[in-house]
Design an enzyme around this catalytic site. Structure first.
Site: not given
Length: 556
Positions: A51, A113-114, A163, A468
């Site tokens: 993602e 959940f999630q 959802k 760097m």
């Protein structure tokens, strides 16, 4: 007509002219992905490896095209994986809409959940964010999100959709996108008159241009403005391409790794005109000694930037393109004078250069890429030494051709951004310049590049270290190389080949020449693994806490 939330989302995306979405599916966005499947001939979905890659790809797409980039992720870890990409876009004022799924409304706030509060998480790094709990509000919310992302100072907007909202039904009616007004409300006549008076009285003007010039499509107006004033001009890192780097009035980049000419001009000018720039600490360094002899005029669309980092003597708030148009109409032409001669002498005396020998050096690699592309490429970078060398040695003459993470400094940004830029601008060559440390972070996006046969050329400047950080350890930490040496795999050529890309290992100038010629002729996924010495340094450099004129120009 009655549509489901998912159908409404797709129709609204089509209203906004969205043709490409970058994302990764999951349970909370299954209804959305089902609709995407049905509309795949109208909206192209690019499945990234992660993602974060989707967020960076949407960002790169937006920077290269000027359109709004769109990414999508499921709830919970899918949504949190977008956060770094959203923050990157926020810091660099990139128009982006991030769409996340969430658990059904009845499960919100129950540690389901999630489930995460992605609106709470992203509140400080978005222009605005929304959670849509009623399908009746969905269409208007999507339209508002795109409007907010584009208007004024651009930035990312997040829409969180539970959802059950994607399954519920509501009336949908097509609407034309609302036009974005030109931001002129605060451009006051007295401010214009005062600015013209200050400019006309100035004998040593200096222009500092930032990324706001590019966001406002004001490069032509900036060129006219600078030529009217005969003023030396410098660009910030985000402003690369805002003013042609091959123009005689261009003094190079300003700030920590800016040129001696630019940093001296900022220090000794009697008027500093900052346009679409925010006086970043990487530009200003020691605030007390920045432009100590100058009046400062700050032109910016965002009033929050005025006097935030540097005290200004005068400001004009508004769209910089419109402000410059007004100034250009009224300003008289100024002739070059002794000030111009002094800056030219500094440019000749302190050029940005490196040892000329048979060694394969990072600076040479950048110059060779510029030569082979004739300066006509979109160049993306990761973050670190290679990023600064690219800004110093590739002469950017057009806007939207240098794509890099400036404000957040996101290692792992560039591979995703290169994907977005190449898909957004398919007729242009995109070259991604990476350090080996940064490239490791998101090299999984090689899977995306090869799956879609995206004709990217990835050039890894491989010095076997976090370059760097090592440079700072060398210069300021007594050579104590704590956790920066990358004496580990993978073999990048074998990795590229494992994913299905062409790979080249390069250790000499001759090998670079051959590999670049082949890569540019292939028009397919190619990786060049360029091995260079571990102790090449980015110079010039202003030590931390010093004034920008106290620049180190050569290595001792």
């Amino acid at each position: 007509m009655q549509l489901t939330g998912s159908q409404i989302l797709i129709e609204c995306l089509k209203e906004q002219g969205v043709d490409t979405i970058f994302g990764y599916p999951g349970g909370s966005v299954l209804n959305i992905y089902d609709e995407l499947y049905k509309h795949q001939h109208e909206i192209r979905h690019i499945l990234t490896a992660h993602e974060q890659g989707a967020a960076h790809a949407a960002d790169g797409y937006a920077r290269a095209t000027g359109k709004v980039g769109v990414c999508i992720a499921t709830s919970g870890p899918g949504a949190t994986n977008l956060v770094t990409g959203i923050a990157t876009a926020y810091m660099d004022s990139v128009p982006m809409v991030a769409i996340t799924g969430n658990v059904p409304v009845s499960l919100l706030g129950k540690d389901s959940f999630q489930e995460v509060d992605i609106c709470g998480i992203t509140m400080p790094i978005t222009k605005h964010n929304f959670i849509v709990k009623d399908v009746k509000d969905l269409a208007d919310t999507i339209r508002r999100a795109f409007y907010i992302a584009k208007e004024g100072r651009p930035g990312p907007v997040l829409i969180d959709i539970p959802k059950d909202v994607t399954a519920a039904k509501a009336d949908y009616h097509y609407q034309e996108p609302k036009s974005i007004p030109v931001y002129t409300e605060y451009i006051k006549e007295k401010d214009i008159e005062e600015a013209i008076k200050i400019i006309n009285e100035s004998e040593k003007p200096f222009v500092y241009a930032g990324g706001g010039i590019i966001r406002a499509d004001a490069t032509e107006e900036l060129l006219q403005f600078v030529e009217k004033l005969s003023a030396p001009v410098s660009c910030s890192l985000m402003g690369q391409g805002a003013f042609p780097a091959n123009h005689k009035l261009y003094t190079g980049m300003i700030g920590m790794h800016g040129t001696k000419a630019s940093n001296t001009a900022a220090t000794e000018c009697d008027l500093l005109i900052a346009i679409g720039a925010r006086f970043s600490d990487r530009v200003v360094s020691n605030i007390e000694r920045f432009a100590p002899n100058a009046q400062v005029i700050h032109i910016d669309i965002d009033p929050a930037e005025i006097n935030k980092n540097i005290k200004t003597h005068h400001c004009i708030i508004g769209d910089v393109k419109e402000v410059l148009k007004i100034l250009n109409e009224r300003l008289e032409n100024k002739n070059p004078n002794g000030w111009n001669k002094k800056i030219e002498e500094l440019m000749n005396e302190y050029p940005v250069t490196y040892p000329q020998d048979d060694t394969l050096r990072p600076q040479y690699i950048i110059e060779k890429i510029y030569e082979k592309t004739q300066g006509d490429a979109i160049v993306t970078t990761e973050v670190g030494q290679h990023q600064m060398w690219t800004a110093q040695y590739y002469k950017f003459v057009k806007p939207r051709t240098f794509i890099s993470s400036g404000g957040l400094g996101t290692m792992g940004y560039g591979t995703g951004a290169a994907i977005g830029a190449q898909l957004g601008m398919p007729d242009q060559q995109v070259i991604h310049i990476a350090g080996d440390g940064s490239f490791r972070m998101n090299c999984n996006e090689l899977a995306t590049i090869t799956a879609y046969n995206i004709p990217l050329i990835i050039v890894v400047i491989n010095n076997g270290t976090l370059g760097m950080v090592r440079q700072w350890q060398t210069m300021f930490y007594g050579g104590r190389y704590s956790a920066t040496t990358l004496d580990r795999g993978p073999d990048f050529v074998k990795l590229a080949e494992a994913y299905g890309a062409k790979g080249y290992k390069i250790t000499t100038k001759e090998e670079l020449e051959r590999a670049l010629n082949e890569a540019l002729s292939l028009r397919g996924p190619v990786l060049l693994d360029c091995h260079v010495d571990i102790d090449n340094k980015v110079l010039p450099m202003v030590p931390p806490g010093k004034a920008i004129e106290d620049v180190i120009t050569e290595e001792f």
